[in-house]
Design a protein around this motif. Structure first.
Motif, PDB file in Angstrom:
ATOM      1  N   ASP A   1       0.429 -10.165  -0.879  1.00 23.66           N
ATOM      2  CA  ASP A   1       1.055 -11.186  -1.725  1.00 23.66           C
ATOM      3  C   ASP A   1       2.514 -10.859  -2.017  1.00 23.66           C
ATOM      4  OD1 ASP A   1      -1.226 -12.734  -1.890  1.00 23.66           O
ATOM      5  OD2 ASP A   1      -1.894 -11.876  -3.792  1.00 23.66           O
ATOM      6  N   LEU A   2       2.814  -9.572  -2.184  1.00 25.76           N
ATOM      7  CA  LEU A   2       4.166  -9.146  -2.530  1.00 25.76           C
ATOM      8  C   LEU A   2       5.027  -8.841  -1.307  1.00 25.76           C
ATOM      9  CD1 LEU A   2       3.209  -6.884  -5.558  1.00 25.76           C
ATOM     10  CD2 LEU A   2       4.530  -8.990  -5.676  1.00 25.76           C
ATOM     11  N   GLY A   3       4.421  -8.869  -0.124  1.00 24.84           N
ATOM     12  CA  GLY A   3       5.175  -8.665   1.111  1.00 24.84           C
ATOM     13  C   GLY A   3       5.743  -7.275   1.271  1.00 24.84           C
ATOM     14  N   ILE A   4       4.955  -6.263   0.901  1.00 25.88           N
ATOM     15  CA  ILE A   4       5.467  -4.890   0.994  1.00 25.88           C
ATOM     16  C   ILE A   4       4.651  -4.033   1.963  1.00 25.88           C
ATOM     17  CG2 ILE A   4       6.588  -4.848  -1.269  1.00 25.88           C
ATOM     18  CD1 ILE A   4       4.128  -3.589  -2.455  1.00 25.88           C
ATOM     19  N   ASN A   5       3.896  -4.660   2.847  1.00 27.18           N
ATOM     20  CA  ASN A   5       3.075  -3.924   3.822  1.00 27.18           C
ATOM     21  C   ASN A   5       3.895  -2.937   4.636  1.00 27.18           C
ATOM     22  OD1 ASN A   5       2.463  -6.833   3.408  1.00 27.18           O
ATOM     23  ND2 ASN A   5       0.476  -6.281   4.267  1.00 27.18           N
ATOM     24  N   GLU A   6       5.083  -3.362   5.041  1.00 33.86           N
ATOM     25  CA  GLU A   6       5.887  -2.542   5.954  1.00 33.86           C
ATOM     26  C   GLU A   6       6.568  -1.364   5.255  1.00 33.86           C
ATOM     27  OE1 GLU A   6       9.808  -4.627   6.965  1.00 33.86           O
ATOM     28  OE2 GLU A   6       8.599  -6.256   6.122  1.00 33.86           O
ATOM     29  N   PHE A   7       6.483  -1.298   3.915  1.00 36.23           N
ATOM     30  CA  PHE A   7       7.171  -0.241   3.176  1.00 36.23           C
ATOM     31  C   PHE A   7       6.244   0.895   2.752  1.00 36.23           C
ATOM     32  CE2 PHE A   7       9.482  -4.170   1.407  1.00 36.23           C
ATOM     33  CZ  PHE A   7      10.305  -4.242   2.519  1.00 36.23           C
ATOM     34  N   LEU A   8       4.968   0.806   3.015  1.00 36.62           N
ATOM     35  CA  LEU A   8       3.989   1.695   2.385  1.00 36.62           C
ATOM     36  C   LEU A   8       4.257   3.171   2.614  1.00 36.62           C
ATOM     37  CD1 LEU A   8       0.625  -0.233   2.911  1.00 36.62           C
ATOM     38  CD2 LEU A   8       2.094  -0.169   0.893  1.00 36.62           C
ATOM     39  N   ASN A   9       4.800   3.525   3.758  1.00 34.34           N
ATOM     40  CA  ASN A   9       5.039   4.936   4.069  1.00 34.34           C
ATOM     41  C   ASN A   9       6.471   5.372   3.787  1.00 34.34           C
ATOM     42  OD1 ASN A   9       2.355   5.482   4.959  1.00 34.34           O
ATOM     43  ND2 ASN A   9       2.826   4.443   6.891  1.00 34.34           N
ATOM     44  N   LYS A  10       7.260   4.469   3.209  1.00 38.32           N
ATOM     45  CA  LYS A  10       8.631   4.815   2.847  1.00 38.32           C
ATOM     46  C   LYS A  10       8.682   5.387   1.435  1.00 38.32           C
ATOM     47  CE  LYS A  10      11.099   1.530   5.829  1.00 38.32           C
ATOM     48  NZ  LYS A  10      12.150   0.480   5.865  1.00 38.32           N
ATOM     49  N   PHE A  11       9.828   5.976   1.094  1.00 38.40           N
ATOM     50  CA  PHE A  11      10.050   6.493  -0.246  1.00 38.40           C
ATOM     51  C   PHE A  11      10.957   5.529  -1.014  1.00 38.40           C
ATOM     52  CE2 PHE A  11       8.842  10.163   2.244  1.00 38.40           C
ATOM     53  CZ  PHE A  11       7.969  10.833   1.391  1.00 38.40           C
ATOM     54  N   PRO A  12      10.869   5.517  -2.342  1.00 39.78           N
ATOM     55  CA  PRO A  12      11.672   4.567  -3.129  1.00 39.78           C
ATOM     56  C   PRO A  12      13.153   4.559  -2.780  1.00 39.78           C
ATOM     57  CG  PRO A  12      10.070   5.631  -4.538  1.00 39.78           C
ATOM     58  CD  PRO A  12       9.968   6.308  -3.198  1.00 39.78           C
ATOM     59  N   SER A  13      13.728   5.728  -2.475  1.00 42.51           N
ATOM     60  CA  SER A  13      15.159   5.808  -2.174  1.00 42.51           C
ATOM     61  C   SER A  13      15.536   5.066  -0.896  1.00 42.51           C
ATOM     62  CB  SER A  13      15.587   7.274  -2.048  1.00 42.51           C
ATOM     63  OG  SER A  13      14.871   7.915  -1.000  1.00 42.51           O
ATOM     64  N   GLU A  14      14.543   4.741  -0.089  1.00 42.85           N
ATOM     65  CA  GLU A  14      14.793   4.033   1.169  1.00 42.85           C
ATOM     66  C   GLU A  14      14.715   2.510   1.001  1.00 42.85           C
ATOM     67  OE1 GLU A  14      13.086   6.498   4.734  1.00 42.85           O
ATOM     68  OE2 GLU A  14      11.605   6.574   3.113  1.00 42.85           O
ATOM     69  N   LEU A  15      14.459   2.049  -0.215  1.00 44.25           N
ATOM     70  CA  LEU A  15      14.262   0.621  -0.466  1.00 44.25           C
ATOM     71  C   LEU A  15      15.431   0.028  -1.238  1.00 44.25           C
ATOM     72  CD1 LEU A  15      10.511   0.656  -1.621  1.00 44.25           C
ATOM     73  CD2 LEU A  15      11.411   0.494   0.711  1.00 44.25           C
ATOM     74  N   SER A  16      15.614  -1.277  -1.085  1.00 51.33           N
ATOM     75  CA  SER A  16      16.608  -2.005  -1.883  1.00 51.33           C
ATOM     76  C   SER A  16      16.058  -2.203  -3.297  1.00 51.33           C
ATOM     77  CB  SER A  16      16.893  -3.364  -1.251  1.00 51.33           C
ATOM     78  OG  SER A  16      15.750  -4.207  -1.375  1.00 51.33           O
ATOM     79  N   GLY A  17      16.923  -2.691  -4.202  1.00 50.13           N
ATOM     80  CA  GLY A  17      16.483  -2.951  -5.573  1.00 50.13           C
ATOM     81  C   GLY A  17      15.355  -3.963  -5.636  1.00 50.13           C
ATOM     82  N   GLY A  18      15.472  -5.038  -4.854  1.00 48.38           N
ATOM     83  CA  GLY A  18      14.427  -6.059  -4.842  1.00 48.38           C
ATOM     84  C   GLY A  18      13.109  -5.533  -4.303  1.00 48.38           C
ATOM     85  N   GLU A  19      13.183  -4.671  -3.290  1.00 48.87           N
ATOM     86  CA  GLU A  19      11.976  -4.076  -2.719  1.00 48.87           C
ATOM     87  C   GLU A  19      11.318  -3.113  -3.706  1.00 48.87           C
ATOM     88  OE1 GLU A  19      13.638  -4.336   1.893  1.00 48.87           O
ATOM     89  OE2 GLU A  19      13.799  -2.469   0.753  1.00 48.87           O
ATOM     90  N   GLN A  20      12.136  -2.318  -4.397  1.00 44.54           N
ATOM     91  CA  GLN A  20      11.593  -1.423  -5.420  1.00 44.54           C
ATOM     92  C   GLN A  20      10.921  -2.217  -6.541  1.00 44.54           C
ATOM     93  OE1 GLN A  20      13.957   1.956  -6.808  1.00 44.54           O
ATOM     94  NE2 GLN A  20      15.359   1.638  -5.096  1.00 44.54           N
ATOM     95  N   GLN A  21      11.509  -3.348  -6.877  1.00 44.87           N
ATOM     96  CA  GLN A  21      10.925  -4.185  -7.926  1.00 44.87           C
ATOM     97  C   GLN A  21       9.532  -4.655  -7.539  1.00 44.87           C
ATOM     98  OE1 GLN A  21      10.487  -4.856 -11.000  1.00 44.87           O
ATOM     99  NE2 GLN A  21      12.444  -5.848 -11.445  1.00 44.87           N
ATOM    100  N   ARG A  22       9.367  -5.067  -6.284  1.00 44.03           N
ATOM    101  CA  ARG A  22       8.046  -5.525  -5.832  1.00 44.03           C
ATOM    102  C   ARG A  22       7.032  -4.393  -5.832  1.00 44.03           C
ATOM    103  NH1 ARG A  22       9.078  -8.257  -0.344  1.00 44.03           N
ATOM    104  NH2 ARG A  22      11.235  -7.538  -0.498  1.00 44.03           N
ATOM    105  N   VAL A  23       7.476  -3.192  -5.496  1.00 42.60           N
ATOM    106  CA  VAL A  23       6.582  -2.025  -5.565  1.00 42.60           C
ATOM    107  C   VAL A  23       6.172  -1.766  -7.012  1.00 42.60           C
ATOM    108  CG1 VAL A  23       6.400   0.465  -5.163  1.00 42.60           C
ATOM    109  CG2 VAL A  23       7.552  -0.987  -3.483  1.00 42.60           C
ATOM    110  N   ALA A  24       7.129  -1.876  -7.935  1.00 40.28           N
ATOM    111  CA  ALA A  24       6.832  -1.676  -9.356  1.00 40.28           C
ATOM    112  C   ALA A  24       5.829  -2.714  -9.855  1.00 40.28           C
ATOM    113  CB  ALA A  24       8.115  -1.736 -10.175  1.00 40.28           C
ATOM    114  N   ILE A  25       5.943  -3.943  -9.373  1.00 43.64           N
ATOM    115  CA  ILE A  25       4.991  -4.982  -9.748  1.00 43.64           C
ATOM    116  C   ILE A  25       3.599  -4.641  -9.218  1.00 43.64           C
ATOM    117  CG2 ILE A  25       4.358  -7.410  -9.409  1.00 43.64           C
ATOM    118  CD1 ILE A  25       7.387  -8.029  -9.313  1.00 43.64           C
ATOM    119  N   ALA A  26       3.536  -4.209  -7.958  1.00 45.90           N
ATOM    120  CA  ALA A  26       2.242  -3.840  -7.370  1.00 45.90           C
ATOM    121  C   ALA A  26       1.590  -2.708  -8.160  1.00 45.90           C
ATOM    122  CB  ALA A  26       2.418  -3.436  -5.911  1.00 45.90           C
ATOM    123  N   ARG A  27       2.379  -1.707  -8.521  1.00 47.51           N
ATOM    124  CA  ARG A  27       1.844  -0.580  -9.303  1.00 47.51           C
ATOM    125  C   ARG A  27       1.305  -1.055 -10.654  1.00 47.51           C
ATOM    126  NH1 ARG A  27       5.979   3.956 -11.123  1.00 47.51           N
ATOM    127  NH2 ARG A  27       6.679   2.157 -12.325  1.00 47.51           N
TER     128      ARG A  27
END
Length: 220
Positions: A126-152
């Motif tokens: 739903d949040l479109g973060i499948n492709e980021f699962l093995n990355k670290f937060p520092s490798e993500l943009s602000g918007g991508e980090q926000q979606r990870v925070a929502i998922a958590r």
């Protein structure tokens, strides 16, 4: 139903000076509400969110969930918060040394609930973060980090989702996307949402707007 009843909050400086942040405020947030808490910087809106989230205690008053006080002496606040409240922090608070997948799963691993793999798959889709699962937060943009925070914040299927300035670090395009995502997720999973924001455009997308001014609360 979440209720804060006759809440006051005072802060005492190192010099003993008392600053009154909240002054005898009451608010009811009903199940399914999508509620914006608005006010100028320093008005007390984040303090209200922190009290509802059980991250801070009021100087006086009470917090009730379905009529039960959260301030009773025998209440395990940490366990209640972990299992019932999802929090999206303004600065995301992702753990740098954990992957995206590990960040999202961490609350589930700490809680009393069994990890739900199907639910995990649903929210990352739903949040479109499948492709980021093995990355670290520092490798993500602000918007991508926000979606990870929502998922958590969603992973434990909380009854209440709280977001502190969830779009404060985003541009207008990503702001609109994040708010629409938040509303979509809470409606899909039958949750209640409280958003602290200074952005009128964000507030206007919510069902209710509650204003905090001079330690008092009112609703249009």
């Amino acid at each position: 139903m979440i209720e804060i009843r006759n809440i006051s909050k005072d802060y005492i400086s190192a010099m003993g000076v008392v600053t009154k942040c909240l002054n005898d405020i009451s608010l009811v947030i009903n199940k399914g509400d999508i509620c914006a808490l608005c006010g100028e910087s320093g008005s007390g809106k984040t303090t209200i969110l922190n009290i509802i989230a059980c991250l801070d205690r009021p100087s006086s008053g009470d917090i009730l969930v379905n009529g039960k006080s959260l301030l009773e002496k025998n209440m395990n606040i940490d366990s209640f918060r972990l299992n019932n409240i999802g929090i999206i922090f303004q600065s995301f608070n992702l753990i740098d040394i954990l992957t995206v997948s590990e960040n999202i799963k961490m609350p589930a691993e700490l809680s009393d609930k069994k990890f739900d793999k199907d639910f995990f798959d649903n929210i990352i889709n739903d949040l479109g973060i499948n492709e980021f699962l093995n990355k670290f937060p520092s490798e993500l943009s602000g918007g991508e980090q926000q979606r990870v925070a929502i998922a958590r914040a969603l992973i434990n299927k909380p009854m209440l989702l709280l977001a502190d300035e969830p779009t404060g670090n985003l541009d207008s395009k990503n702001t609109s996307k994040v708010i629409k995502l938040l509303i979509k997720m809470v409606e899909k999973y039958n949750m209640t949402l409280g958003i602290v924001t200074h952005d009128e455009n964000v507030a206007n997308q919510c069902q209710r707007i509650v204003y905090i001014q001079d330690g008092k609360i009112y609703e249009k």
